[in-house]
Design an enzyme around this catalytic site. Sequence first.
Site, PDB file in Angstrom:
ATOM      1  N   GLU A 633       0.885  -1.092   0.086  1.00  0.00           N
ATOM      2  CA  GLU A 633      -0.019  -0.176  -0.057  1.00  0.00           C
ATOM      3  C   GLU A 633       0.753   1.091   0.004  1.00  0.00           C
ATOM      4  O   GLU A 633       1.699   1.505   0.753  1.00  0.00           O
ATOM      5  CB  GLU A 633      -0.897   0.072   1.113  1.00  0.00           C
ATOM      6  CG  GLU A 633      -1.942  -0.892   1.234  1.00  0.00           C
ATOM      7  CD  GLU A 633      -3.091  -0.745   2.238  1.00  0.00           C
ATOM      8  OE1 GLU A 633      -3.002   0.188   2.800  1.00  0.00           O
ATOM      9  OE2 GLU A 633      -4.081  -1.703   2.313  1.00  0.00           O
ATOM     10  N   GLU A 720     -12.121   2.865   3.215  1.00  0.00           N
ATOM     11  CA  GLU A 720     -11.543   2.910   4.716  1.00  0.00           C
ATOM     12  C   GLU A 720     -12.616   3.571   5.562  1.00  0.00           C
ATOM     13  O   GLU A 720     -13.362   4.381   5.191  1.00  0.00           O
ATOM     14  CB  GLU A 720     -10.311   3.694   4.540  1.00  0.00           C
ATOM     15  CG  GLU A 720      -9.119   2.955   3.882  1.00  0.00           C
ATOM     16  CD  GLU A 720      -7.847   3.568   3.866  1.00  0.00           C
ATOM     17  OE1 GLU A 720      -6.868   3.222   4.420  1.00  0.00           O
ATOM     18  OE2 GLU A 720      -7.768   4.869   3.334  1.00  0.00           O
TER      19      GLU A 720
END
Length: 766
Positions: A633, A720
């Site tokens: 990420e 998220e």
Amino acid sequence: MTVTPARVLAVIGAAVTVGVVAQLLYAGHPTAATVWDDTGQLVAGLAAMVSCFWNGWRSRGPQRTWRLVLGIGFAGWSIGMAMWAWYQIIENIGLPSPSAADAGFLTLPVFALAALLVLAANRPWRPPHAVLILDALVVVGSLFILTWATSLGGVVQAGAPTPAAFAVAIAYPASDLVLVTIMVLLVVFGRSNPRQLPALLTLVLGLVALSVSDSFFAYLVSLGAEEMPPIFDIGFIAGPALVALAATDRGKRRPEDGNRGRDKAYELAYLLLPYVPLAATGVLISIQLATGETIDTTEKVVGLLVLCMVVARQLITLLENRMLLERVRYGQARLEHQAFHDPLTGLANRALFHDRLAEAVEAYRLEHRPIGLLFIDLDDFKLVNDSYGHETGDMVLCGVADRLRTCMSGVDVVARLGGDEFAVLLCGGTEPEAAGELIREVLLPPFRFGDRQVSVSASIGAAVTAEQEPDLTADALLRRVDAAMYDGKQNGKGVMMIYRSDLAAWAHPDLPTLLAAAVRGEPHAGAIEVYYQPIVRLSDGAIVAIESLARWTSPQLGRVPPLVFVAAAERAGLVAALDDLVLDIACRETATLADLQVHVNISAGRLGCPLLEATVRDTLTRHGLDGSRLVLEITETSRIPDLEAAADSTRRLRDVGVGLAIDDFGTGYNTLAHLHTLPVDTVKLDYSLITPTANSERAEAIGRSVVSISRALGISVIAEGVQTQAQVVKLQRWGCHLGQGYLYGRPAPLTELRLTLAESPQKSLR
């Protein structure tokens, strides 16, 4: 051969020895003394001639010319010396003048003058200056007085039996006066080449020695003397010998070590030489006054003129020294200003600001005066330099400085601490919050440079001293405003944040040191741990992956927030070591989980670095983890330095199965450019796009667009910060099928995560 003070003294010593021996023989053995004396002079003259010719042929340009010309002069002088010796030894004539020997002797002044003119024409000259001109006139006047008092005046007053005898008698002091004057003026006006300085001074000394003996000779002739004592002939021996030594030096580079003292001696002689005639004149006049000798009118007039020129020179020097002192004071003030002010903006620099802040802290401790402090950091200023160039960036910084000056009071201290960082010490009573908002307002209008306009925003950190803190320091205050500013950047940039107690860890002076120790695994700093948060399928809550997140509890600082120590790692150059540590722990701990992907955060600044590729490959091999189970990420808190290199690196990692995800999509750097350039597998939608705010409609439009674009590109989307079921419904309506957040589980150690995995309907432990 090089000219050294030791060799000069050796030559002079040899000449003095010959002259002293001749003088000792003079009383008892006059013929032997004459032979010894004349032989010494002839040998010295021939040595000067040979040295000038030999070294002249081996030189080039003006250095060759002056040696050859002077060699011709000494050839004539040596012929004259041979004739002189014949007259004295064979024909027993004590002082044969005038004679044919004079023609040979007077050849030297003519050719020596030509040689000096060659040297003068080849030297760079100082610009005309009143002091230099007065120095030259003082030298000329002093030499004239010396020559007149020792020989020229006596010759003129005594006359001679024939015009030829008078011409010969006066030719010696007159030619010597011209030669010595030119030599000294050459030293006064010419800028010496350090390599040629020893040869020049030795040449001058040799010709002066000849002139001194010539003066004695002319003086004795004017008195009608029949003989010349050998002691007065030392100059006729030392002079040619010194010229011979000077001709051997061609100005080659000398070794630096061991010659500094010698060079200083030559420089001192160079500086004092113009004043030697003046000192000699003073000694001569003093002797004349002490002995009661009559000083004639010519000497008085010239001496008075010399005295007036000396006084005028000193007055000019005093005025110049005064002007020089003024320039020195101005220069010191300017240097002091430059030492404490930023050269680009003119604001106070870090050193001056720290001094003023330290004074304010001292007043706070002693007199309880409150302190208001602001720290200003321009947001994404690197993009301004990259987009418009550093020249435009400098103009923007100057514009920011001007606006800060205008909105702060005259007593406030405004400083540029470096780069795009500024600080303000509030001394005028303005509240930090009000001052910060005012700064944000004045920075809102864009800066215009011709047809170009540039907009900037600033994150501002503020700190106020409220309660008494006897141990407070200037550095501690600066760390507080820096922590508050960075907290503002983490909350969207372009905002002002006041320092709070929960930022104490970030402001702690030992944070970078302790973090470095923790990354190295030193027990006293506390261990870096890895927590995991599940990533689920929104339709049924099945866990499809986990994200590894670093956690740190320091024995000294307590539990340090991730944003704080990650930001500290980036600023302290520890982010690569921290990334690699988390990668290693995550791969080791999750290797036993069946077919479950693990996401590991990597700083965007490292993407494209060959070392990152090697580290990823080595870690996968060491822990036996298949590359398809790892997703890197890319955190959007920093900028990818080279998109093309990053794309190539990502493709090579994909060859071993490693995936790429962009974290916090929608809040970082050039996200759409990343989708276009990088082979991205996953986009993680930032929580701000699904959190209800005053601009929920705009956020929803952006979030829906991101999901739509990603799906069109075949990229998975993970939302998220999912906390409510309503957010899940919204995301499914947009077409987003994956998410993570507190609704599905908080970050936890792997041992606690195993229970969650066991309850998952789709995944289980191997």
